[in-house]
Design a protein around this motif. Structure first.
Motif: not given
Length: 127
Positions: A67, A70-71, A74
């Motif tokens: 996670s 993924e952050v 982004e």
């Protein structure tokens, strides 16, 4: 010599052999074989619980890392969008400054048929 004769006579005198009947050997008590166990049930249970806890923490750690990745991805995409937008804003501000020059505005006004009448010009104090 008398001593030697005694030893000599004694060596040749044979005593009768007594045969002994061997006594029957007592039967050994049958004891259940104890297998040597390395770990007790409690130790095995604790070991399994420890392995399960380590596996669970590993899964949680991998999920958190995923996670986080993924952050970060982004964030990088948003930053690239921001730099692109900033570049476009800079280009547009340059175009605005080029198109807002006095000569260009006066040229456009002449094309549209406007003329400069100094009697109609009013000076407004600057702010």
């Amino acid at each position: 010599m008398a001593l030697e004769a005694r030893k000599f006579d004694h060596a040749y005198i044979q005593e009768p052999e007594i045969t002994r009947v061997p006594a029957p050997a007592p039967e050994p008590e049958i004891q259940p074989k104890r297998s040597k166990k390395w770990f007790t049930k409690g130790e095995k249970t604790l070991f399994v619980a420890f392995v399960a806890a380590v596996a669970m923490f590993a899964v949680i750690l991998l999920q958190a890392q995923s996670s986080l990745n993924e952050v970060n991805k982004e964030i990088q995409l948003i930053q690239s969008d921001i730099t692109e937008t900033a570049k476009q804003n800079h280009d547009l501000s340059i175009q605005v400054s080029e198109k807002s020059t006095y000569e260009r505005i006066w040229g456009k006004a002449r094309e549209l048929g406007l003329s400069l009448n100094e009697k109609n010009v009013k000076v407004v104090p600057g702010q």
